[in-house]
Design a protein around this motif. Structure first.
Motif, PDB file in Angstrom:
ATOM      1  N   ALA A  69       0.834  -1.212   0.000  1.00 55.42           N
ATOM      2  CA  ALA A  69       0.000   0.000   0.000  1.00 55.42           C
ATOM      3  C   ALA A  69       0.865   1.258   0.000  1.00 55.42           C
ATOM      4  O   ALA A  69       0.626   2.202  -0.757  1.00 55.42           O
ATOM      5  N   MET A  70       1.881   1.290   0.846  1.00 50.51           N
ATOM      6  CA  MET A  70       2.687   2.508   0.976  1.00 50.51           C
ATOM      7  C   MET A  70       3.605   2.720  -0.220  1.00 50.51           C
ATOM      8  O   MET A  70       3.980   3.855  -0.514  1.00 50.51           O
TER       9      MET A  70
ATOM     10  N   PHE B 279       2.051   5.170  -2.320  1.00 49.87           N
ATOM     11  CA  PHE B 279       2.307   6.560  -1.903  1.00 49.87           C
ATOM     12  C   PHE B 279       3.681   7.014  -2.395  1.00 49.87           C
ATOM     13  O   PHE B 279       3.829   8.130  -2.923  1.00 49.87           O
TER      14      PHE B 279
ATOM     15  N   ARG C 152       3.422   7.758  -6.069  1.00 53.78           N
ATOM     16  CA  ARG C 152       2.739   9.023  -6.346  1.00 53.78           C
ATOM     17  C   ARG C 152       3.650  10.206  -6.003  1.00 53.78           C
ATOM     18  O   ARG C 152       3.675  11.215  -6.687  1.00 53.78           O
TER      19      ARG C 152
ATOM     20  N   LEU D 110       5.074  12.832  -8.799  1.00 49.82           N
ATOM     21  CA  LEU D 110       4.611  14.223  -8.717  1.00 49.82           C
ATOM     22  C   LEU D 110       5.674  15.171  -8.182  1.00 49.82           C
ATOM     23  O   LEU D 110       5.474  16.378  -8.160  1.00 49.82           O
TER      24      LEU D 110
ATOM     25  N   PRO E 200      12.106  14.985   2.120  1.00 49.42           N
ATOM     26  CA  PRO E 200      11.559  13.796   2.802  1.00 49.42           C
ATOM     27  C   PRO E 200      12.401  12.535   2.554  1.00 49.42           C
ATOM     28  O   PRO E 200      12.639  11.747   3.468  1.00 49.42           O
TER      29      PRO E 200
ATOM     30  N   MET F 106       8.447   1.949   5.186  1.00 46.11           N
ATOM     31  CA  MET F 106       7.858   3.028   4.373  1.00 46.11           C
ATOM     32  C   MET F 106       7.053   4.011   5.219  1.00 46.11           C
ATOM     33  O   MET F 106       6.883   5.173   4.836  1.00 46.11           O
ATOM     34  N   ALA F 107       6.572   3.556   6.398  1.00 49.72           N
ATOM     35  CA  ALA F 107       5.915   4.494   7.316  1.00 49.72           C
ATOM     36  C   ALA F 107       6.887   5.599   7.710  1.00 49.72           C
ATOM     37  O   ALA F 107       6.488   6.737   7.969  1.00 49.72           O
TER      38      ALA F 107
ATOM     39  N   PHE G 294       9.100   6.887   5.726  1.00 49.90           N
ATOM     40  CA  PHE G 294       9.063   7.853   4.623  1.00 49.90           C
ATOM     41  C   PHE G 294       7.813   8.730   4.716  1.00 49.90           C
ATOM     42  O   PHE G 294       7.883   9.958   4.546  1.00 49.90           O
TER      43      PHE G 294
ATOM     44  N   TRP H  68       7.771  12.721   5.127  1.00 52.43           N
ATOM     45  CA  TRP H  68       7.011  13.549   4.186  1.00 52.43           C
ATOM     46  C   TRP H  68       6.027  14.440   4.946  1.00 52.43           C
ATOM     47  O   TRP H  68       5.943  15.649   4.698  1.00 52.43           O
TER      48      TRP H  68
ATOM     49  N   GLU I 184      -0.471  16.912  -3.244  1.00 51.84           N
ATOM     50  CA  GLU I 184      -0.914  16.137  -4.408  1.00 51.84           C
ATOM     51  C   GLU I 184      -0.518  14.648  -4.340  1.00 51.84           C
ATOM     52  O   GLU I 184      -1.305  13.789  -4.753  1.00 51.84           O
ATOM     53  N   PRO I 185       0.668  14.300  -3.813  1.00 56.84           N
ATOM     54  CA  PRO I 185       0.959  12.855  -3.719  1.00 56.84           C
ATOM     55  C   PRO I 185      -0.069  12.096  -2.871  1.00 56.84           C
ATOM     56  O   PRO I 185      -0.481  10.986  -3.230  1.00 56.84           O
ATOM     57  N   LEU I 186      -0.497  12.690  -1.783  1.00 58.96           N
ATOM     58  CA  LEU I 186      -1.516  12.062  -0.925  1.00 58.96           C
ATOM     59  C   LEU I 186      -2.853  11.971  -1.664  1.00 58.96           C
ATOM     60  O   LEU I 186      -3.500  10.917  -1.690  1.00 58.96           O
TER      61      LEU I 186
ATOM     62  N   MET J 253      -2.681   9.400  -4.412  1.00 58.53           N
ATOM     63  CA  MET J 253      -2.685   8.051  -3.833  1.00 58.53           C
ATOM     64  C   MET J 253      -4.113   7.623  -3.496  1.00 58.53           C
ATOM     65  O   MET J 253      -4.471   6.449  -3.656  1.00 58.53           O
TER      66      MET J 253
ATOM     67  N   TYR K 120      -6.284   5.557  -5.723  1.00 56.04           N
ATOM     68  CA  TYR K 120      -6.001   4.126  -5.831  1.00 56.04           C
ATOM     69  C   TYR K 120      -6.580   3.313  -4.676  1.00 56.04           C
ATOM     70  O   TYR K 120      -6.879   2.139  -4.833  1.00 56.04           O
ATOM     71  N   GLN K 121      -6.655   3.937  -3.497  1.00 57.44           N
ATOM     72  CA  GLN K 121      -7.002   3.167  -2.298  1.00 57.44           C
ATOM     73  C   GLN K 121      -7.526   4.134  -1.243  1.00 57.44           C
ATOM     74  O   GLN K 121      -7.186   5.319  -1.240  1.00 57.44           O
TER      75      GLN K 121
ATOM     76  N   ILE L 228      -3.786   5.287   3.344  1.00 54.33           N
ATOM     77  CA  ILE L 228      -2.359   5.146   3.040  1.00 54.33           C
ATOM     78  C   ILE L 228      -1.953   3.690   3.265  1.00 54.33           C
ATOM     79  O   ILE L 228      -1.139   3.141   2.532  1.00 54.33           O
ATOM     80  N   GLY L 229      -2.564   3.064   4.260  1.00 55.82           N
ATOM     81  CA  GLY L 229      -2.306   1.665   4.566  1.00 55.82           C
ATOM     82  C   GLY L 229      -2.982   0.698   3.612  1.00 55.82           C
ATOM     83  O   GLY L 229      -2.833  -0.512   3.768  1.00 55.82           O
ATOM     84  N   GLY L 230      -3.739   1.185   2.652  1.00 57.91           N
ATOM     85  CA  GLY L 230      -4.397   0.316   1.680  1.00 57.91           C
ATOM     86  C   GLY L 230      -5.904   0.288   1.864  1.00 57.91           C
ATOM     87  O   GLY L 230      -6.563   1.329   1.934  1.00 57.91           O
TER      88      GLY L 230
ATOM     89  N   LEU M 116      -3.421   2.120   8.580  1.00 58.51           N
ATOM     90  CA  LEU M 116      -2.254   1.690   9.349  1.00 58.51           C
ATOM     91  C   LEU M 116      -1.674   2.928  10.051  1.00 58.51           C
ATOM     92  O   LEU M 116      -2.209   4.025   9.926  1.00 58.51           O
TER      93      LEU M 116
ATOM     94  N   SER N  37       0.703   4.701   9.282  1.00 62.88           N
ATOM     95  CA  SER N  37       1.013   5.767   8.324  1.00 62.88           C
ATOM     96  C   SER N  37      -0.172   6.710   8.144  1.00 62.88           C
ATOM     97  O   SER N  37       0.012   7.912   7.946  1.00 62.88           O
TER      98      SER N  37
END
Lengths: 230, 230
Positions: free
Chosen positions: A94-95, A98, A101, A105, A163, B95-96, B98, B102, B162-164, B167, B170-171, B174-176, B180, B182
């Motif tokens: 999932a991440m 992110f 993206r 971007l 980041p 990845m959390a 990251f 961010w 915009e990245p958030l 994302m 798609y889902q 953030i955790g899907g 989670l 994140s």
């Protein structure tokens, strides 16, 4: 039979340069899967596999065709679950979206414009014409003009990577102690720039360079095998 | 015995507002762990648990004290592995970080300055003096001046999300498919703003609002229990 990776190239078929194809090459190597890189210039993409795709990467794995780098990574993870994981579990899957993206971007808008002319210049003549014809309406100006302000935008671009830079003070890879597909997502962008252009988007002392060098060395130096543009 | 969460508050001890404490409250609820929020104004933090920490969140779990929201999440994941996961595996854990970097470098610099005076105004008098004394050297100007350009910076802030936003096409999290840690990282930032200030950092039609509403509803509406600042 090795997996076929249709891999975007310019005039020199030994220098694949697409960021998204590089993501897939690294993912295939990460899984320990044999693959053959099939050179695919822009204007030949529509004819690949009987018109299977408008974009590369495209892979053929036996009877299965998959395009889109993220979808290919998901396919490989599902199809080869006993090989090293590309995501490190469902949370990482999932991440990674992110991270994708963010990369798309944050990094791509700069690199894709800063080295636009070097992309053009590395293409074969028929692909150069295609590139100009498709890009000029998108940018609303001659492609020669698109990169002109790249030095003015460079400091802002470097700041936007904070980041990633800050994350690297905690761990050596986006994936943690070792790389995952999320690393290949960002690697693909910088590898694209490295193969296409000598323009230095990262400062000489940027710790992101160290991470990039670590990625170049992965999988027997897969990324380093193509020399940097001079 | 429930876990104690030392939770930053202002004059109204029923309105905890620290983004990092909110991350932990959500993480504790996610794990299904009972916890008691212990109001901790700025000037009382150094005296907590015999001087155990300079920052909140701080949790006491039996004999164990842990501070720093990310470290607390890691502690909870390791200590309560049979409860719902906060990371969804090792990849998600990496990845959390990251996502945290961010959020910290994209969302906090804007929100933390845009609503600086409303933070000040919600504090008890002795904490207001402390806040001014510590923040003014950091910003190099009177705290009243820090938010003055927030409307000028608003469009840039919204664009930086915009990245958030992308994302979320798609889902839902953030955790899907489900949240989670994140998600709680980013939720904490916006919940901080919601509790402290009526300033609307997100446009009315921003899909990030829908995600935020989904987060407010989680865990029996834990986040929604504190009404928005009016």
């Amino acid at each position: 039979m090795p997996i076929l990776l249709y891999d975007l190239v310019g005039a020199d078929t030994g220098r694949p340069f697409s960021p998204h194809c590089w993501k897939v090459a690294m993912a295939l190597a990460h899984k320990g899967l044999e693959f053959t890189s099939m050179p695919a210039p822009f204007t030949q993409i529509p004819a690949l596999e009987g018109g299977a795709t408008k974009i590369v990467p495209l892979i053929r794995d036996g009877e299965t065709l998959v395009s889109d780098s993220f979808d290919i990574a998901l396919y490989l993870e599902e199809t080869y679950p006993d090989r090293p994981t590309l995501f490190g579990g469902e949370g990482g899957k999932a991440m990674a979206r992110f991270v994708e993206r963010w990369s798309q971007l944050t990094i791509h808008p700069f690199l894709g414009t800063a080295i636009l002319m070097e992309i053009h210049d590395c293409l074969a003549p028929e692909d150069q014409a295609h590139f100009r014809r498709t890009r000029e309406p998108r940018f609303g100006k001659p492609i020669e003009e698109v990169p002109l302000d790249r030095d003015d935008r460079l400091a802002g671009f470097r700041a936007s990577l904070e980041p990633l830079r800050s994350m690297l003070t905690y761990q050596p890879f986006i994936g943690g102690a070792s790389p995952l597909f999320s690393d290949y997502i960002v690697f693909g962008a910088f590898q694209f720039a490295r193969v296409v252009s000598p323009y230095q988007a990262l400062a000489g002392d940027d710790p992101i360079r160290d991470w990039f060098e670590r990625c170049l060395a992965l999988h027997g130096g897969l990324g380093a095998r193509v020399p940097a543009a001079a």
